[in-house]
Design a protein around this motif. Structure first.
Motif, PDB file in Angstrom:
ATOM      1  N   HIS A  24     -10.494  17.270 -13.269  1.00 45.35           N
ATOM      2  CA  HIS A  24     -10.004  15.703 -12.397  1.00 45.35           C
ATOM      3  C   HIS A  24      -9.726  15.280 -11.418  1.00 45.35           C
ATOM      4  N   GLN A  25      -9.667  16.150 -10.368  1.00 44.73           N
ATOM      5  CA  GLN A  25      -9.774  15.411  -9.412  1.00 44.73           C
ATOM      6  C   GLN A  25     -10.864  14.576  -9.458  1.00 44.73           C
ATOM      7  N   PHE A  32      -2.257   6.034 -11.349  1.00 40.72           N
ATOM      8  CA  PHE A  32      -1.289   6.765 -10.476  1.00 40.72           C
ATOM      9  C   PHE A  32      -1.651   7.832 -10.799  1.00 40.72           C
ATOM     10  N   VAL A  33      -1.593   9.031  -9.861  1.00 42.81           N
ATOM     11  CA  VAL A  33      -1.488  10.712  -9.753  1.00 42.81           C
ATOM     12  C   VAL A  33      -0.382  11.066  -9.788  1.00 42.81           C
ATOM     13  N   TYR A  34      -0.302  12.377 -11.213  1.00 46.07           N
ATOM     14  CA  TYR A  34       0.959  12.953 -11.451  1.00 46.07           C
ATOM     15  C   TYR A  34       0.555  14.364 -10.869  1.00 46.07           C
ATOM     16  N   GLY A  35       1.555  15.292 -10.207  1.00 47.86           N
ATOM     17  CA  GLY A  35       1.056  16.381 -10.376  1.00 47.86           C
ATOM     18  C   GLY A  35       2.745  17.415  -9.991  1.00 47.86           C
ATOM     19  N   HIS A  36       2.519  18.218 -10.365  1.00 48.63           N
ATOM     20  CA  HIS A  36       3.478  19.679  -9.369  1.00 48.63           C
ATOM     21  C   HIS A  36       3.059  19.718  -8.325  1.00 48.63           C
ATOM     22  N   GLY A  37       3.580  20.926  -7.045  1.00 48.52           N
ATOM     23  CA  GLY A  37       3.769  21.128  -5.378  1.00 48.52           C
ATOM     24  C   GLY A  37       2.332  21.816  -5.970  1.00 48.52           C
ATOM     25  N   GLY A  38       1.634  21.908  -4.822  1.00 51.59           N
ATOM     26  CA  GLY A  38       0.300  22.582  -5.035  1.00 51.59           C
ATOM     27  C   GLY A  38      -0.926  22.698  -6.181  1.00 51.59           C
ATOM     28  N   THR A  39      -0.499  21.437  -6.830  1.00 51.13           N
ATOM     29  CA  THR A  39      -2.109  21.005  -7.596  1.00 51.13           C
ATOM     30  C   THR A  39      -2.908  20.366  -7.364  1.00 51.13           C
ATOM     31  N   GLY A  40      -2.322  19.806  -5.714  1.00 48.68           N
ATOM     32  CA  GLY A  40      -4.440  19.552  -5.204  1.00 48.68           C
ATOM     33  C   GLY A  40      -4.224  17.525  -4.907  1.00 48.68           C
ATOM     34  N   LYS A  41      -3.340  17.261  -4.796  1.00 48.60           N
ATOM     35  CA  LYS A  41      -3.105  15.482  -4.999  1.00 48.60           C
ATOM     36  C   LYS A  41      -3.326  15.445  -3.507  1.00 48.60           C
ATOM     37  N   THR A  42      -2.903  16.303  -2.104  1.00 49.12           N
ATOM     38  CA  THR A  42      -3.177  15.757  -0.912  1.00 49.12           C
ATOM     39  C   THR A  42      -4.590  15.479  -0.457  1.00 49.12           C
ATOM     40  N   PHE A  43      -4.840  17.271  -1.357  1.00 44.68           N
ATOM     41  CA  PHE A  43      -6.578  17.686  -1.128  1.00 44.68           C
ATOM     42  C   PHE A  43      -7.003  16.244  -1.534  1.00 44.68           C
ATOM     43  N   LEU A  44      -6.718  15.807  -3.005  1.00 42.24           N
ATOM     44  CA  LEU A  44      -7.631  14.528  -3.246  1.00 42.24           C
ATOM     45  C   LEU A  44      -7.688  13.328  -2.476  1.00 42.24           C
ATOM     46  N   TRP A  45      -6.324  13.132  -1.333  1.00 40.68           N
ATOM     47  CA  TRP A  45      -6.183  12.373  -1.289  1.00 40.68           C
ATOM     48  C   TRP A  45      -7.753  12.314   0.320  1.00 40.68           C
ATOM     49  N   THR A  46      -7.271  13.480   0.210  1.00 37.13           N
ATOM     50  CA  THR A  46      -7.754  13.365   2.015  1.00 37.13           C
ATOM     51  C   THR A  46      -9.284  13.359   1.744  1.00 37.13           C
ATOM     52  N   THR A  47      -9.733  13.673   0.774  1.00 38.18           N
ATOM     53  CA  THR A  47     -11.056  13.383   0.222  1.00 38.18           C
ATOM     54  C   THR A  47     -11.408  12.280  -0.205  1.00 38.18           C
TER      55      THR A  47
END
Length: 257
Positions: free
Chosen positions: A151-152, A172-187
């Motif tokens: 999904h990422q 728009f990307v939605y996800g609960h805490g700890g699902t890897g949103k920040t990891f995706l943005w950093t990439t």
């Protein structure tokens, strides 16, 4: 009789203005006397300096720099000049610079930087966005992209594809805490910055901005939004911010989201 007054840094507040009054007010026997100008007792030393027209139009900074030029070393003057620019709201930096003899690169037969280069160096926002270590970011991106899940990876490919094809998208990307949103943005950020693009990581709150490298809040970066119905996105008189947006849109065009 005052034989010698020690140097006071201009960021010292009232102490700096007290020293300035001691160099101009005569016959004073108390701190209150120093604050009396034309029979009026002013509440602060700074206001008294203003009544004597000792400050304004960068007069106080020019005076400070001129005094320091008589005894300070070259490195100390450079440090003082930087402090004046950063902390003292100097309206005309060239006035302080002209207080001491200075040389230009052309005086030594060296090439003078182009206007584009000097414009970037004068703009902190633009300089920060163009000073990343691209090779380090490239290595970071290669390491992170292998760890994206399915999904990422879909979101990543959509963002990169829209930029490569010069296409505006709203994702728009939605996800609960700890699902890897920040990891995706950093990439995504590491990829865009490693190829020389400008990517603004803007979030809603100050705490969230600490998670992105580096992130900032929407109100501090003053995002330009096309608002209608007599609304506008207000950017006050901050030349660096205005130049940053103008440079971003005119030079980089629409390929940077």
């Amino acid at each position: 009789m005052v034989g010698r007054l020690v140097f006071v840094h201009p960021t010292s507040g009232e102490l700096f203005y007290l020293r300035m009054l001691l160099c101009h007010q005569k016959g004073c026997t108390s701190f209150k006397d120093l604050r009396i100008v034309a029979g009026i007792v002013y509440p602060t030393f700074r206001v008294a300096c203003n009544a004597l027209q000792l400050i304004g139009d960068d007069v106080e900074w020019l005076t400070c720099f001129t005094e320091a030029a008589m005894w300070a070393t070259a490195s100390q003057l450079r440090s003082l000049f930087c402090h004046l620019l950063i902390f003292c709201k100097v309206s005309n930096p060239l006035s302080a610079k002209s207080a001491v003899p200075s040389k230009s690169m052309s005086d030594f037969g060296l090439p003078v930087p182009s206007l584009d280069v000097t414009g970037v160096l004068r703009n902190r926002l633009l300089l920060e966005e163009m000073s990343y270590d691209k090779e380090q970011l490239r290595q970071q991106h290669n390491n992170l992209i292998r760890k994206l899940n399915h999904h990422q990876r879909l979101v990543y490919n959509n963002v990169v594809s829209s930029i490569d094809n010069n296409r505006h998208v709203l994702i728009f990307v939605y996800g609960h805490g700890g699902t890897g949103k920040t990891f995706l943005w950093t990439t995504i950020l590491s990829h865009l910055r490693s190829i020389g693009n400008i990517a603004l990581a803007v979030v809603a709150s100050g705490i969230a901005s600490l998670l992105l490298p580096p992130g900032t809040t929407a109100h501090s970066i003053k995002i330009l939004i096309d608002l209608k119905n007599k609304k506008s996105c207000d950017i006050k008189k901050v030349p660096s911010l205005a130049i940053f947006y103008n440079k971003q849109h005119s030079y980089y065009g629409t390929k940077h989201q």
